[in-house]
Structures are given as structure tokens and as C-alpha cells.
Write an enzyme that holds these catalytic residues in place. Structure first.
Site, mmCIF file in Angstrom:
data_model
loop_
_atom_site.group_PDB
_atom_site.id
_atom_site.type_symbol
_atom_site.label_atom_id
_atom_site.label_comp_id
_atom_site.label_asym_id
_atom_site.label_seq_id
_atom_site.Cartn_x
_atom_site.Cartn_y
_atom_site.Cartn_z
ATOM 1 N N HIS A 1 21.298 -13.842 -7.069
ATOM 2 C CA HIS A 1 20.549 -12.859 -7.313
ATOM 3 C C HIS A 1 19.211 -13.522 -7.148
ATOM 4 O O HIS A 1 18.298 -13.159 -7.591
ATOM 5 C CB HIS A 1 20.515 -12.563 -8.938
ATOM 6 C CG HIS A 1 21.348 -11.322 -9.373
ATOM 7 N ND1 HIS A 1 21.100 -10.360 -8.920
ATOM 8 C CD2 HIS A 1 22.673 -11.746 -9.582
ATOM 9 C CE1 HIS A 1 22.972 -9.645 -8.734
ATOM 10 N NE2 HIS A 1 23.610 -10.386 -9.357
ATOM 11 N N ARG B 1 9.315 -5.712 -14.195
ATOM 12 C CA ARG B 1 8.525 -7.329 -14.214
ATOM 13 C C ARG B 1 7.848 -8.169 -13.897
ATOM 14 O O ARG B 1 7.628 -8.201 -13.259
ATOM 15 C CB ARG B 1 10.069 -8.265 -14.793
ATOM 16 C CG ARG B 1 11.394 -8.207 -15.607
ATOM 17 C CD ARG B 1 10.653 -7.724 -16.972
ATOM 18 N NE ARG B 1 11.059 -9.042 -17.674
ATOM 19 C CZ ARG B 1 11.315 -9.688 -18.736
ATOM 20 N NH1 ARG B 1 12.357 -9.051 -18.847
ATOM 21 N NH2 ARG B 1 11.280 -11.077 -19.322
ATOM 22 N N THR C 1 15.494 -3.318 -6.743
ATOM 23 C CA THR C 1 16.430 -1.823 -6.756
ATOM 24 C C THR C 1 15.097 -1.259 -7.318
ATOM 25 O O THR C 1 15.474 0.306 -6.685
ATOM 26 C CB THR C 1 17.659 -2.220 -8.014
ATOM 27 O OG1 THR C 1 17.129 -2.295 -9.037
ATOM 28 C CG2 THR C 1 18.667 -2.995 -6.955
HETATM 29 C C1 PLP Z 1 15.419 -1.217 -11.776
HETATM 30 C C2 PLP Z 1 14.798 -1.513 -12.781
HETATM 31 C C3 PLP Z 1 14.145 -3.093 -12.697
HETATM 32 C C4 PLP Z 1 14.531 -3.081 -11.294
HETATM 33 O O1 PLP Z 1 12.586 -3.669 -10.263
HETATM 34 P P1 PLP Z 1 12.568 -4.055 -9.592
HETATM 35 O O2 PLP Z 1 11.288 -3.458 -9.028
HETATM 36 O O3 PLP Z 1 14.081 -4.166 -8.524
HETATM 37 O O4 PLP Z 1 12.427 -5.703 -9.226
HETATM 38 C C5 PLP Z 1 13.889 -3.726 -13.370
HETATM 39 N N1 PLP Z 1 13.431 -2.924 -15.079
HETATM 40 C C6 PLP Z 1 14.015 -1.606 -15.464
HETATM 41 C C7 PLP Z 1 14.166 -0.572 -16.621
HETATM 42 C C8 PLP Z 1 14.220 -0.838 -14.225
HETATM 43 O O5 PLP Z 1 14.945 -0.004 -14.078
#
Ligand code: PLP
Length: 827
Positions: free
Chosen positions: A373, A565, A672
Site C-alpha cells: 500500500h 489523514r 479512496t
Molecule cells: C476513505 C477514508 C480515508 C482514506 O482517505 P484518502 O483520501 O484516500 O487518504 C481515511 N479515513 C476515512 C475515515 C475514510 O472514510
């Protein structure tokens, strides 16, 4: 008869067979559970009690379907998929389960009769934060899709007593509070208190020769902790199929109860119990940077050992030979965190089943598959050899033997590259030795995949290039996906309804059907309906922000959202530099802003990550300055929403206009969050990174604002010697922004407060190329603002984003894993 008397309820319970529930029994079941499971008066149950009772009523239905699903898997003798992950981030279960079971309307009706609304009752749920962010959330999307596809699969993880910390913002700074998610009791899970596996740590290895002259290894001494299974159910969407997410909780072994009588050290014995149970006490809150602590290594082995015992127990029931193991089982490693499963299976086969090494290894490398990842060097997991030897002495020996044989083969294959051995070795040699978990995972797996096309290429071409040359057939790509059930149907019911009205319901299980929306993109009527739904979602978020932060925002303003994050590579700093740029333009000329904008930030920083926390503080300080400056008015607002989590993401995604996906190119493996936004009709502003690149291919470049250096340009620039100062010196707007920060404009009480942030850019190399991308970002932001002025144009872009996101369904991802890696089909 009064239907709320205990007698009446008990009667209903007996006569109502769950397969043929009459329409009003959900209500009856709720009241039954209020009384008999929760021990409360069911005349006037409170909201929390009703939530818990409803959860129990749904669990009843889930467990029946789960038993039936398990029977079907046994009957078909299917190959099973085991998905091992140190993190799962499922989000709240209530609505998902209602949707999957088709009970939303019944639940609404039942709750109305009891004097509640579904929204209120759902608001009582505290989500299990058993993950840090993207990696754990992906695991949960995948379980949802495995259930939708009826795969013979199991999720395995740890039931941390404390999940990811709860974030508060106090005086602009992050404060961490423990997340005691089990406090209110667990209504979704079954604790299997009679069902435990022993897990053994420490001790020493005794070598001996048995009667047949074989060299044997036995672990002596050490300490044993019990792993108790806690099962949570993941229903497939309206298909009566239910999967199990089995989470292990640490329990002290019975030994202590006897030993304290002998030693008389009662309190000492109890302390041992507490120490043992610490193993599953808390999730490590680090994202993209492993914590090299002993307890973390113990957590990893705890998951692995208990899970392997479960897998072997199930396999043994069949009574087939060990060489059939890979035909019956595939074990998927979500990152290297559970990679110690590889030496653990070797130990089981060699030490306990007495298989010859070669045979055992043949089984191993046909059983494991590994997903990488990350390409950030600091995120690649390594363990100090000494620590490993102390905690898992036999496993370290096995790793050395795997390595010896592997390096022997590499030497034969590449005799003229002596340096190669040190580079691919499972052991990093140096002043201190380290076990390289990624090398272990690659050598021990038949499949290694990245999580977006771009990331998988980087893996092959750079970080694992030498492994790619050794094992080219192992490397493949599986682009991440998200579940449309949660990330559209559940979180955005009004948009889901508008879509369904026009193209039917098939998109829920076949997201490519969203393509059928494309012809409506030019229809003025549909555009209007689309934008009305979006505006209502934005109004709701404005109300939430007003309630939480006391800030009033214009629902018509452009909602520009950056939630994920906090990490320097994700570049929240670049975003806030641009916010300050807009602020400066507006201060000078109120019309310069083009459109009113609301910048929304959210996300947690690892508690020990100084710079990330400091950037949170800067954003809050800038927000305070801007939001209270009368010259700005409605043109600009900056909001930091505390405690970003799945529940909060569900509120934000449907209300976003512009989605910030602005990582330094080459650093975000996939993302994601980017997919969740676009599926809900947000338009992305982003870099050529991770899955953004594939999103561009699908939605078209007129519907996505791309900017910035490409990943090879980032590398070239770094190689040639990147000098961030040139950007400071040549770009006066940028210079003004940096000077304001370092001069204390946003921290009048402490002018030096944010100086180190500017230093990191100007004097410490700007590792994430913030200044190099600033200008192209600012231009693209201007394009976005102009595009927003043209509302029909924006509506068209928004719709086309949704319509073209079909590829990014986790059903598609899981279908590819099942077909190309696991070799399994739905039951
Ligand atoms: C989808 C999701 C993430 C991942 O977000 P990215 O923008 O891909 O880093 C992190 N935390 C939560 C609570 C999410 O729903």
C-alpha cells in the site's frame, strides 16, 4: 392484548419464524430485546436503548443468514479466502445492515410507532474505529463487496478495546482522547467466550534429534495468551449471504489462576493478567509510519497465530492431505503487518506436522498473496532483529532459513551481481540488523499487487524492481475501489433516489450502470434536480458546521474540501498556502475571489507527528484570522471539522463541490477518498498520482482539474538538486504568504509560532515539493472557481463524474482479486 406486555412479546417471539416475519415484528423484536436482552422497562425506552435493541434484532437476522451461508460454503467445499488485516474501519453498521437486509422501511415504521426517527436512533451509534484511515477502510469496503459477490471469505483482525483516538480541537490544536467504543456494550458482535486459541511469545528454541534421526525444534518457556474470537457480521446486499469478520481479543490464560495459589502473589498474578490483555488494548495510531514497539509486534503475531489455528482447524475437518492446502485456502496479507503468517505457516508445517522444508515451502508460496500500500521509504516495515528474536525466536530462525535458500537461488540466477544479494536479503545488515517485512512478504507470496496502475508501475520500476526481475510473474495491479452501498446509497440517499428514478436499481450491484446517466447530463431539467439535491446536502452540512464550529457558511459557496489523514505528503500545507493567497487577493480587492468559497479541512495526525500537528494548528490559526476579518465577509471561510472518521465522511462527501487530492506525485499509492467524492458528484482538483490518474482516464480531463509535477519530474528535480528558494524569490504572491506565516501574521501572540513550517520549506529542502507545485495549483484553483460560475457547466461535470465512476466500485476490485489472484467464485 396489549402488545407491549412481556407475555405478548414472548408469545410473538415463539410463533414468529424469522423466515416469515409479519410486517410488525421488527417493532416487537425491538421491544422484546429492550426487556429481555437489555433488562429495561419497555414502556418508554430511551433512544440509546432503542438503538441497542434494534441492533440486536438485526443481529438475530444476520446470524441466521450467516449460519446458512457457512453451510453453503461447507457443502460446496469451496476454496476459502482469508483476508488478514491489522485494521478494519467499518463505520457505523445500522444503516448498512438495514439496507443490505432490505429492512429500512420496516425500521422507519417501527421506530415511528415507538416515537423515534431513524436519523435520531442511528445517531446513537458509535463507530468502531479499528483502523487509521485508507488501509482499514479499504478492508471494510472489500468485505462488503466479498459479501455482495458471495465469496467464501473471512475477514480476520484484532478487536482493539480502544480504536483510533477521538480528536478534539482545543485552542486550534489537536488533542487526543481515548476512544472507549465498547463502553456502551457491543450489540453487533458475538463474543465466543468458550472458543479460544493459545498464542505463545518469547521462550527459547530447543533443538533435538528424534528417534527417526530428524532434527526437531521445540519452543520452551515463554508465555501464553489466549485469543478469544469476536464475530461481527457483514451482510451482502439483498442476497441473504453473510460473511464474518472475526476479531481476536486477548484474554489471559487460565494458568495464572492456579499459579498465584502456589506463590501467594495474588496481585502479581492479576497484574500478569492485565499485561496479557494489553495485547489487544489499543490500535497504534500511526498511518504510513510503523511504530517499532514490542507490543505492536506482539499484536501482529497475536492476529496471525490465532487466525492460522482457525484456518488449520477448518482445513483439518476435511481430512485431506497437506499438499491440498493451497487448493483449499488462500491467505491475503493486507500490507506486511500480518506477514509473520508466512514463517508461522512454515513452523506449523515443519515443526508440528513434520513436513520436509521443501514441501512446506511449496505449500506456503502457493497460499499467500500480498498487497503493498505504500512506497514511502519510512513506511516500509522493518523490525530490529534483536526484538524479533526476543519475541518470536523460532520465527526468526525460520526467516533466516527462508533467506538462506532464497539468496542461494538468487546467486545462481544472477551470478554477476554480488551487490544484489544484500539489496534483496530479508535481513538489512548494518550496525543494527533489521528484518525487512516487505521482502519476506514478496518472497513468501505467489502474488504481489499494488493498489492503482500508477503505484503498481512504481513498485515494478523502482522500489521492488529487483524482485520484479527475480519473480516477474508475481507482480500485478488491482486498483482500489469503494462500496457504492455505503458511499452513495447510504450516505447520499436523495441523490441515490434521483439516480434510481432514472436508471433503476441495478447500479447498486453493477456500478457501471451509472453510465446510463450520461445522456441526462445535457438535460436542463435533470441538471436542476441534480443541483437541488446537492444544494440540500450542502445546507445540511452548513447546519452541522454551524452547530459544531459556530461558523456560518453560505450553502451556495464553493465547498472546497480536504479531508484525510494529516501527512506532509498529502500536502494540506499546499492547500492552506493557497487559502492565504486568496485571502490576500480579497483583502486588496473584494471582487478578486471570483466566487465565495468555503474551505473545509478534517483529519487526524499521528500523536507523535510534530509537523502534521503543527500544520493543523496553522490551518486553525489561518481560519480564525480569515473568519473574523470583516473585509472578507462571505467571500471566504475556513472550517476545521474535528474527529474525521467514517461517520463524518458520510456527511461530507455528498456536500462537496471540489475534492482536494493533491499529494506529491508518486507518493499516494491510490487514495479512496478521491473515489468517494467523485461518486457523489464532486469534481477533483488533484495531482498525477495514485488512482487520480485512472479517474482522469474515466471521467475525462474536462471534468477533473489536474495540476503539478509528474512523478518522474519530481524525481528528476530531486536528482538535479531542487532549490525551493527560487520559487520563493521569483513568485511574489508566494513570498508574501510565507512571510506572513513566519512573521506571525496568524499568531500575533507568538510571532515565531509557525516559523519552523516555513523553515521546512525554505531551508530544509521542501521534501514534498510544495513550493514547486504552488503556482500550477493556484492557476488550476482559478480555473475551478471560474468553472463554478457556470452552474449548468458545473452540473454537467458533476453528473459526469458520478456517471463515469463505475470502474471504482470495490465489487470490480474484488471480482478481479477473486478471478486473478484467489481463483475463487461466488457460492
Ligand atoms: C476513505 C477514508 C480515508 C482514506 O482517505 P484518502 O483520501 O484516500 O487518504 C481515511 N479515513 C476515512 C475515515 C475514510 O472514510
Amino acid at each position: 392484548m396489549d402488545s407491549t406486555t412481556p407475555e405478548a412479546l414472548a408469545g410473538m417471539r415463539e410463533t414468529a419464524s424469522p423466515a416469515t416475519l409479519p410486517a410488525d415484528t421488527l417493532k416487537a423484536d425491538i421491544l422484546w430485546h429492550v426487556l429481555y436482552s437489555l433488562g429495561r422497562d419497555n414502556e418508554r425506552p430511551d433512544r440509546q436503548t432503542v438503538f441497542r435493541a434494534l441492533a440486536l434484532a438485526l443481529r438475530d437476522r444476520l446470524v441466521e443468514k450467516w449460519i446458512a451461508s457457512q453451510r453453503a460454503i461447507y457443502a460446496k467445499s469451496s476454496k476459502r479466502v482469508y483476508y488478514l488485516s491489522l485494521e478494519f474501519l467499518p463505520g457505523p453498521f445500522l444503516r448498512q445492515n438495514l439496507i443490505a437486509l432490505g429492512l429500512e422501511k420496516e425500521a422507519r415504521d417501527a421506530l415511528t410507532e415507538l416515537g423515534f426517527t431513524l436519523d435520531d436512533v442511528a445517531g446513537e451509534e458509535w463507530e468502531p474505529g479499528l483502523g487509521n484511515g485508507g488501509l482499514g477502510r479499504l478492508a471494510s469496503c472489500y468485505l462488503d463487496s466479498m459479501a455482495a459477490l458471495r465469496l467464501p471469505a473471512y475477514g480476520y483482525g484484532i478487536r482493539y478495546a480502544f480504536g483510533i483516538f477521538h480528536q478534539l480541537i482545543r485552542d486550534g490544536q489537536q488533542v487526543e482522547r481515548a476512544d472507549n467504543w465498547l463502553r456502551g456494550g457491543q450489540h453487533w458482535e458475538f463474543e465466543r467466550t468458550h472458543y479460544m486459541h493459545p498464542v505463545r511469545f518469547y521462550g527459547s528454541v530447543r533443538e533435538w534429534v528424534d528417534e527417526q534421526g530428524r532434527l526437531r525444534h521445540t519452543l520452551e518457556g515463554g508465555s501464553t495468551v489466549m485469543a478469544m474470537a469476536c464475530d461481527m457480521f457483514i451482510p451482502g446486499y439483498r442476497n441473504d449471504y453473510v460473511l464474518n469478520m472475526r476479531l481476536w481479543a486477548a484474554k489471559s490464560s487460565r494458568e495464572f489462576e492456579f499459579s498465584f495459589f502456589n506463590t501467594g502473589d495474588y496481585i502479581g498474578a492479576v497484574e500478569k493478567k492485565i499485561r496479557d490483555e494489553n495485547i489487544s488494548m489499543v490500535l497504534y495510531p500511526n498511518d504510513e509510519a510503523p511504530e517499532g514497539k514490542e507490543l505492536r509486534l506482539k499484536q501482529q503475531f497475536f492476529l496471525v497465530s490465532a487466525t492460522m489455528q482457525d484456518i488449520v482447524r477448518r482445513f483439518r475437518k476435511k481430512g485431506v492431505a497437506w499438499d491440498q492446502f493451497p487448493r483449499k485456502n488462500v491467505i491475503h496479507l493486507n500490507e506486511t503487518h500480518p506477514a509473520v503468517a508466512i514463517p508461522e505457516l512454515m513452523r506449523l508445517l515443519v515443526d508440528e506436522e513434520l513436513l520436509p522444508w521443501e514441501e512446506a515451502w511449496y505449500i506456503c508460496v502457493r497460499t499467500f498473496a500480498y498487497t503493498n500500500h505504500t512506497v514511502l521509504p519510512e513506511a516500509l516495515e522493518v523490525w530490529p532483529e534483536e526484538l524479533f528474536r526476543k519475541v518470536l525466536p523460532r520465527h526468526l530462525q525460520i526467516i533466516y532459513e527462508i533467506n538462506r535458500r532464497f539468496l542461494h537461488d538468487v546467486r545462481r540466477q544472477f551470478p554477476h551481481d554480488p551487490g544484489l544479494l544484500a539489496r534483496v536479503s530479508l535481513i538489512h545488515e548494518g550496525e543494527q540488523r533489521f528484518v525487512r517485512m516487505s521482502h519476506l512478504a514478496i518472497v513468501g507470496s505467489f502474488s504481489v499487487n499494488g493498489v492503482s496502475a500508477h503505484h503498481s508501475n512504481i513498485i515494478k520500476e523502482s522500489i521492488f524492481n529487483e524482485f520484479y526481475k527475480i519473480f516477474p510473474e508475481r507482480f500485478n495491479n488491482k486498483t482500489n475501489g469503494i462500496t457504492p452501498r455505503r458511499w452513495l446509497r447510504q450516505c447520499n440517499p436523495t441523490l441515490a433516489w434521483l439516480i434510481t428514478e432514472h436508471i433503476g436499481t441495478e447500479w447498486l450491484t453493477d456500478l457501471e450502470q451509472l453510465k446510463k446517466l450520461e445522456p441526462y447530463a445535457e438535460s436542463a431539467g435533470f441538471q436542476k434536480a441534480w443541483m437541488e439535491v446537492r444544494l440540500r446536502n450542502k445546507q445540511k452540512l452548513a447546519e452541522y458546521i454551524h452547530a459544531k464550529n459556530g461558523i456560518t457558511i453560505l450553502p451556495e459557496s464553493l465547498y472546497d474540501v480536504h479531508v484525510k489523514r494529516f501527512h506532509e505528503y498529502k500536502r494540506q500545507l499546499l492547500n492552506i498556502l493557497h487559502v492565504i493567497t486568496l485571502y490576500n487577493r480579497i483583502r486588496r480587492d473584494p471582487d478578486a475571489g471570483i466566487v465565495p468559497r468555503t474551505f473545509i479541512f478534517g483529519g487526524k495526525a499521528a500523536p507523535g507527528y510534530y509537523m502534521a500537528k503543527h500544520i493543523i494548528q496553522l490551518i486553525n490559526a489561518v481560519g480564525y484570522t480569515i473568519n473574523t476579518d470583516p473585509r472578507v465577509g462571505d467571500m471566504l471561510k475556513v472550517v476545521f471539522l474535528q474527529n474525521y472518521c467514517v461517520t463524518l465522511a458520510e456527511r461530507i462527501m455528498p456536500a462537496t463541490d471540489l475534492s482536494e487530492q493533491i499529494s506529491t506525485a508518486g507518493m499516494e499509492a491510490s487514495g479512496t477518498g478521491n473515489m468517494k467524492f467523485a461518486l457523489n458528484g464532486a469534481i477533483t482538483i488533484g495531482t498525477h498520482d495514485g488512482a487520480n490518474i485512472e479517474m482522469l482516464e474515466h471521467v475525462g480531463d474536462e471534468n477533473l482539474f489536474l495540476f503539478g509535477l509528474l512523478s518522474h519530474e519530481v524525481e528528476d528535480l530531486r536528482r538535479q538538486g531542487y532549490n525551493p528558494r527560487t520559487f520563493y524569490e521569483t513568485d511574489s504572491e508566494l513570498r508574501e504568504v510565507l512571510d506572513m506565516i513566519s512573521g506571525g501574521y496568524f499568531s500575533p501572540g507568538d510571532p515565531h509560532m509557525f516559523r519552523d513550517i516555513v523553515e521546512s520549506l525554505l531551508n530544509h529542502g521542501d521534501r514534498y515539493m510544495v513550493l514547486a507545485d504552488f503556482r500550477s495549483y493556484a492557476y488550476r484553483q482559478q480555473d475551478a472557481a471560474r468553472a463554478y460560475l457556470d452552474q449548468p457547466g458545473w452540473a454537467r461535470r458533476s453528473m459526469l463524474n458520478t456517471a463515469r465512476m463505475g470502474f471504482f466500485s470495490s465489487d470490480r476490485s474484488m471480482g478481479e482479486y477473486a478471478r486473478d489472484i484467489w481463483g475463487v467464485e461466488g457460492v
